[in-house]
Design an enzyme around this catalytic site. Structure first.
Site, PDB file in Angstrom:
ATOM      1  N   TYR A  95       0.838  -1.173   0.106  1.00  0.00           N
ATOM      2  CA  TYR A  95      -0.045  -0.031  -0.044  1.00  0.00           C
ATOM      3  C   TYR A  95       0.926   1.213   0.015  1.00  0.00           C
ATOM      4  O   TYR A  95       0.634   2.036  -0.760  1.00  0.00           O
ATOM      5  CB  TYR A  95      -0.971   0.108   1.345  1.00  0.00           C
ATOM      6  CG  TYR A  95      -1.820   1.234   1.482  1.00  0.00           C
ATOM      7  CD1 TYR A  95      -2.681   1.754   0.479  1.00  0.00           C
ATOM      8  CD2 TYR A  95      -1.519   1.961   2.607  1.00  0.00           C
ATOM      9  CE1 TYR A  95      -3.475   2.842   0.871  1.00  0.00           C
ATOM     10  CE2 TYR A  95      -2.307   2.994   2.886  1.00  0.00           C
ATOM     11  CZ  TYR A  95      -3.096   3.443   1.890  1.00  0.00           C
ATOM     12  OH  TYR A  95      -4.042   4.844   2.085  1.00  0.00           O
TER      13      TYR A  95
ATOM     14  N   LYS B 174       1.170   4.244  -3.153  1.00  0.00           N
ATOM     15  CA  LYS B 174       0.947   5.604  -2.881  1.00  0.00           C
ATOM     16  C   LYS B 174       2.055   6.324  -3.013  1.00  0.00           C
ATOM     17  O   LYS B 174       1.822   7.615  -3.275  1.00  0.00           O
ATOM     18  CB  LYS B 174       0.315   5.755  -1.142  1.00  0.00           C
ATOM     19  CG  LYS B 174      -0.989   5.068  -1.316  1.00  0.00           C
ATOM     20  CD  LYS B 174      -1.994   5.829  -1.960  1.00  0.00           C
ATOM     21  CE  LYS B 174      -3.520   5.497  -1.296  1.00  0.00           C
ATOM     22  NZ  LYS B 174      -4.690   6.053  -2.220  1.00  0.00           N
TER      23      LYS B 174
ATOM     24  N   THR C 256      -6.575  -7.983  18.041  1.00  0.00           N
ATOM     25  CA  THR C 256      -6.460  -9.271  18.269  1.00  0.00           C
ATOM     26  C   THR C 256      -4.675  -9.509  18.212  1.00  0.00           C
ATOM     27  O   THR C 256      -4.472 -10.444  19.099  1.00  0.00           O
ATOM     28  CB  THR C 256      -6.818 -10.151  17.070  1.00  0.00           C
ATOM     29  OG1 THR C 256      -8.287 -10.106  16.938  1.00  0.00           O
ATOM     30  CG2 THR C 256      -6.325 -11.738  17.246  1.00  0.00           C
TER      31      THR C 256
END
Length: 268
Positions: A157, A161, A207
């Site tokens: 990602y 970008k 988590t």
């Protein structure tokens, strides 16, 4: 302050929630005619219905979709003045965060670049001829601070970008003399559905670290990102930056990367 946007025509991608919804709502409030692109609708988006809003139910993973959105703006409203390439982040069906370079396959990388870079390339390719014909236009690409602050989390990602930031600089150079301004807005952590939805980033991070989801969003995520404001960014704060860049009030601002990150980036 009058942003001098009334009567202009915009295309906004990823418009049904989060940053895109805030941008769409704010443009409408300024009297802009908006073609809002999203795969799905939301109750909040439906509440914006009016004569100045058209929805384009398009999937930007389809190479034809960006051009279709621009065509709809020209058909419905007679031209195009503003393009906000907001859609980005995880491609449809992808869950983030990824915590290691090895978490992403070749296909994951292809999908990430398709959604975050190539869809923008196609939208710009479709939009620029209409803007140059009018002698002016504003393109705003929504990026991320991860484009400037490399991290092992969500590496694909961040890389996509970073390419988007480079693209914005190149486009501003080529088309500035024809009246088309191209700028980037780079948010930090923004309190959107990416965090809040069930199974989203807050749940996944909770988590990982053994905390509850509210603690992640309210305290731990801003702390982990060393945000000096001690909170995630509100979508409206990003939308406010976009509107100023869309406005002729920013006529001499092009090739810029505006940071809206709560103080995450520390570099000069």
């Amino acid at each position: 302050m009058d942003l001098k946007l009334a009567g202009r025509v915009a295309v906004v991608t990823g418009a049904s929630k989060g940053i895109g919804l805030a941008i769409t709502k704010s443009l409408l409030e300024e009297g802009v005619k908006v073609v809002a692109v999203s795969r799905k609708l939301s109750a909040e988006f439906d509440a914006l219905a009016g004569e100045n809003l058209r929805h384009a139910a398009l999937d930007l993973m389809d190479p034809a979709a960006p051009g279709q959105a621009v065509d709809l703006a020209v058909e419905q409203f007679g031209g195009l003045d503003i393009l906000v390439n907001n859609a980005g982040g995880p491609p449809p069906g992808t869950k983030l965060p990824r915590t290691s370079f090895f978490d992403a396959t070749d296909e994951d990388w292809r999908a990430m670049f398709e959604f975050n870079l190539f869809a923008v390339v196609r939208a710009v390719r479709a939009a620029v001829p209409h803007m140059t014909a009018r002698g002016e236009g504003s393109i705003i690409n929504i990026s991320t601070v991860l484009a400037r602050q490399p991290a092992s989390m969500n590496v694909d990602y961040g890389a996509a970008k970073a390419a988007l930031n480079n693209l914005g600089k190149v486009l501003s150079e080529e088309f500035g003399s024809q009246g088309v301004r191209v700028n980037t807005v780079s948010p930090g952590g923004v309190l959107t559905a990416w965090w809040t939805e069930e199974g989203g980033a807050a749940d996944r991070m909770a988590t990982m670290v053994g905390a509850d989801r509210d603690a992640i969003m309210d305290t731990l995520a801003p702390q982990m990102m060393n945000m000096v404001t001690d909170r995630l960014v509100h979508p409206q704060e990003v939308a406010d930056a976009v509107l100023l860049l869309a406005s002729p009030r920013s006529a001499s601002t092009t090739g810029a990367d505006w940071i809206v990150d709560g103080g995450f980036l520390k570099s000069v």
